[in-house]
Design a protein around this motif. Sequence first.
Motif, PDB file in Angstrom:
ATOM      1  N   SER A 160      75.475  64.556 -45.547  1.00  0.00           N
ATOM      2  CA  SER A 160      74.255  64.107 -44.876  1.00  0.00           C
ATOM      3  C   SER A 160      74.633  63.401 -43.577  1.00  0.00           C
ATOM      4  O   SER A 160      75.777  62.961 -43.393  1.00  0.00           O
ATOM      5  CB  SER A 160      73.483  63.134 -45.769  1.00  0.00           C
ATOM      6  OG  SER A 160      74.211  61.919 -45.925  1.00  0.00           O
ATOM      7  N   HIS A 161      73.670  63.278 -42.688  1.00  0.00           N
ATOM      8  CA  HIS A 161      73.913  62.612 -41.405  1.00  0.00           C
ATOM      9  C   HIS A 161      74.390  61.178 -41.622  1.00  0.00           C
ATOM     10  O   HIS A 161      75.342  60.718 -40.973  1.00  0.00           O
ATOM     11  CB  HIS A 161      72.624  62.620 -40.579  1.00  0.00           C
ATOM     12  CG  HIS A 161      72.722  61.854 -39.297  1.00  0.00           C
ATOM     13  ND1 HIS A 161      73.505  62.262 -38.237  1.00  0.00           N
ATOM     14  CD2 HIS A 161      72.142  60.680 -38.908  1.00  0.00           C
ATOM     15  CE1 HIS A 161      73.399  61.384 -37.250  1.00  0.00           C
ATOM     16  NE2 HIS A 161      72.585  60.423 -37.631  1.00  0.00           N
ATOM     17  N   GLU A 162      73.774  60.471 -42.567  1.00  0.00           N
ATOM     18  CA  GLU A 162      74.131  59.074 -42.819  1.00  0.00           C
ATOM     19  C   GLU A 162      75.554  58.948 -43.349  1.00  0.00           C
ATOM     20  O   GLU A 162      76.296  58.043 -42.957  1.00  0.00           O
ATOM     21  CB  GLU A 162      73.147  58.450 -43.819  1.00  0.00           C
ATOM     22  CG  GLU A 162      71.741  58.247 -43.288  1.00  0.00           C
ATOM     23  CD  GLU A 162      70.955  59.552 -43.165  1.00  0.00           C
ATOM     24  OE1 GLU A 162      71.363  60.561 -43.801  1.00  0.00           O
ATOM     25  OE2 GLU A 162      69.950  59.562 -42.430  1.00  0.00           O
ATOM     26  N   GLU A 163      75.947  59.864 -44.244  1.00  0.00           N
ATOM     27  CA  GLU A 163      77.295  59.782 -44.807  1.00  0.00           C
ATOM     28  C   GLU A 163      78.346  60.123 -43.757  1.00  0.00           C
ATOM     29  O   GLU A 163      79.421  59.517 -43.720  1.00  0.00           O
ATOM     30  CB  GLU A 163      77.439  60.703 -46.016  1.00  0.00           C
ATOM     31  CG  GLU A 163      78.772  60.493 -46.744  1.00  0.00           C
ATOM     32  CD  GLU A 163      78.844  61.209 -48.072  1.00  0.00           C
ATOM     33  OE1 GLU A 163      77.985  62.081 -48.326  1.00  0.00           O
ATOM     34  OE2 GLU A 163      79.762  60.898 -48.848  1.00  0.00           O
ATOM     35  N   LYS A 164      78.042  61.073 -42.885  1.00  0.00           N
ATOM     36  CA  LYS A 164      78.972  61.393 -41.796  1.00  0.00           C
ATOM     37  C   LYS A 164      79.219  60.164 -40.923  1.00  0.00           C
ATOM     38  O   LYS A 164      80.358  59.860 -40.563  1.00  0.00           O
ATOM     39  CB  LYS A 164      78.416  62.530 -40.937  1.00  0.00           C
ATOM     40  CG  LYS A 164      78.475  63.905 -41.579  1.00  0.00           C
ATOM     41  CD  LYS A 164      77.867  64.947 -40.649  1.00  0.00           C
ATOM     42  CE  LYS A 164      77.914  66.335 -41.260  1.00  0.00           C
ATOM     43  NZ  LYS A 164      77.277  67.348 -40.382  1.00  0.00           N
ATOM     44  N   ARG A 165      78.163  59.465 -40.578  1.00  0.00           N
ATOM     45  CA  ARG A 165      78.305  58.271 -39.739  1.00  0.00           C
ATOM     46  C   ARG A 165      79.142  57.204 -40.447  1.00  0.00           C
ATOM     47  O   ARG A 165      80.003  56.564 -39.839  1.00  0.00           O
ATOM     48  CB  ARG A 165      76.924  57.707 -39.385  1.00  0.00           C
ATOM     49  CG  ARG A 165      76.146  58.561 -38.406  1.00  0.00           C
ATOM     50  CD  ARG A 165      74.754  57.985 -38.158  1.00  0.00           C
ATOM     51  NE  ARG A 165      74.794  56.676 -37.516  1.00  0.00           N
ATOM     52  CZ  ARG A 165      74.855  56.483 -36.203  1.00  0.00           C
ATOM     53  NH1 ARG A 165      74.914  57.530 -35.388  1.00  0.00           N
ATOM     54  NH2 ARG A 165      74.864  55.265 -35.700  1.00  0.00           N
ATOM     55  N   ARG A 166      78.888  57.019 -41.738  1.00  0.00           N
ATOM     56  CA  ARG A 166      79.627  56.002 -42.485  1.00  0.00           C
ATOM     57  C   ARG A 166      81.113  56.344 -42.557  1.00  0.00           C
ATOM     58  O   ARG A 166      81.971  55.476 -42.337  1.00  0.00           O
ATOM     59  CB  ARG A 166      79.052  55.866 -43.896  1.00  0.00           C
ATOM     60  CG  ARG A 166      79.799  54.856 -44.768  1.00  0.00           C
ATOM     61  CD  ARG A 166      79.084  54.632 -46.084  1.00  0.00           C
ATOM     62  NE  ARG A 166      78.984  55.848 -46.866  1.00  0.00           N
ATOM     63  CZ  ARG A 166      79.953  56.312 -47.656  1.00  0.00           C
ATOM     64  NH1 ARG A 166      81.111  55.669 -47.735  1.00  0.00           N
ATOM     65  NH2 ARG A 166      79.778  57.411 -48.362  1.00  0.00           N
ATOM     66  N   LEU A 167      81.438  57.604 -42.840  1.00  0.00           N
ATOM     67  CA  LEU A 167      82.846  57.997 -42.953  1.00  0.00           C
ATOM     68  C   LEU A 167      83.542  57.943 -41.595  1.00  0.00           C
ATOM     69  O   LEU A 167      84.709  57.541 -41.504  1.00  0.00           O
ATOM     70  CB  LEU A 167      82.964  59.400 -43.552  1.00  0.00           C
ATOM     71  CG  LEU A 167      82.476  59.580 -44.991  1.00  0.00           C
ATOM     72  CD1 LEU A 167      82.942  60.919 -45.544  1.00  0.00           C
ATOM     73  CD2 LEU A 167      82.956  58.455 -45.881  1.00  0.00           C
TER      74      LEU A 167
ATOM     75  N   LEU B 257      84.730  64.733 -35.450  1.00  0.00           N
ATOM     76  CA  LEU B 257      84.519  63.367 -35.900  1.00  0.00           C
ATOM     77  C   LEU B 257      84.140  62.431 -34.760  1.00  0.00           C
ATOM     78  O   LEU B 257      83.317  61.530 -34.928  1.00  0.00           O
ATOM     79  CB  LEU B 257      85.779  62.837 -36.590  1.00  0.00           C
ATOM     80  CG  LEU B 257      86.221  63.549 -37.868  1.00  0.00           C
ATOM     81  CD1 LEU B 257      87.562  63.007 -38.333  1.00  0.00           C
ATOM     82  CD2 LEU B 257      85.172  63.371 -38.953  1.00  0.00           C
ATOM     83  N   PHE B 258      84.753  62.627 -33.572  1.00  0.00           N
ATOM     84  CA  PHE B 258      84.573  61.630 -32.525  1.00  0.00           C
ATOM     85  C   PHE B 258      84.328  62.160 -31.113  1.00  0.00           C
ATOM     86  O   PHE B 258      83.649  61.507 -30.328  1.00  0.00           O
ATOM     87  CB  PHE B 258      85.806  60.710 -32.481  1.00  0.00           C
ATOM     88  CG  PHE B 258      86.101  60.037 -33.776  1.00  0.00           C
ATOM     89  CD1 PHE B 258      87.169  60.449 -34.559  1.00  0.00           C
ATOM     90  CD2 PHE B 258      85.300  59.007 -34.225  1.00  0.00           C
ATOM     91  CE1 PHE B 258      87.429  59.831 -35.771  1.00  0.00           C
ATOM     92  CE2 PHE B 258      85.555  58.382 -35.435  1.00  0.00           C
ATOM     93  CZ  PHE B 258      86.626  58.801 -36.214  1.00  0.00           C
TER      94      PHE B 258
END
Length: 333
Positions: free
Chosen positions: A204-211, A253-254
Amino acid sequence: MEQREFEKLLDQVVANLNTELASHGIFTSAKEFEQRVRQIIISFVGTHGVEVDFSPHPHAFPDIAVGKFGVEVKFTLHNTWRSVANSIVESTRNNDIVFIYIVFGKMGGTPEVKWASYDESVIHVRTTHVPRFEVEINPKRSLFKEMGITYKVFSQLSVEEKMKYIRRYARSRLKPGERLWWLEDQPEPEHSLPLEVRLYTSLSHEEKRRLRAEAAILSPKVVSPSRTRNKYDDAVLYILTYHGVICHQARDLFSAGSVALRSNEERGGIYIQRALQDIEHEMYDAAMRLEDALFVEYWGSTYHPRERIKVWLCMADIHAQGWVPSEVLFRKV
């Protein structure tokens, strides 16, 4: 001493500890808390002629032996009753102990100490270096009930037999598209891998941001120039080994436009800078909550959570070229 008598003793131990919390404030370290638990226990059982070792083996399980009873001490500065516990192998278990309990000190939120039966508190198996139990006070489910075996029987099995139960349990939790990573009968003590593997693109978008935030905090060299070799290795390996997530394209990732231009689609500037600015709050949260062991592994040392952003900026400034992270990041966080 009978089991019911020992459980009444634990009631007294916990009551004393909660009184101390109310009058003297929280304990600030696991070592301090464990020693205090040990001191209070000996104050009660000393009259029964029972001895308590104040210098046990650092990896002994459980932490405190009281005759045929054992107490595993858990401690956290966070507001949670959940914690990673001992290895499923239990190679350092005290075989003289029949009944095991947990005394858990929760210093976050409303500080409180509780006790519980160990086998009823085990809810999950996760991996750090080897598969380890995860415990929770007053859980809504039981790992051993889910696996169809009692803790007493499980603890007496060979490692190979234990892993059969662990694999079966892990498979029962897989979602469509996920596969077991750990297939060996013998856990490898130097290997650190989760049980399930997922693709980064499926998150999910939120999990990608957290990781991404966690990986960036642990690996400041992601700010290095684009031609720097291996700049993303630590970040990718962290996401793989700690979360079981495979990222085929490290730049996703970045430095890809999809992350660098998320808050502003206008092209130009330094993409890694823009990508990190977009997840500043998540990075700050990661710096505050990630466990010390991760910083020792990735930074080579441990720092108080409040110092981690400052230390990260110092390291990032060394790696960056053409911009200065400390001048543009975490200015408003």
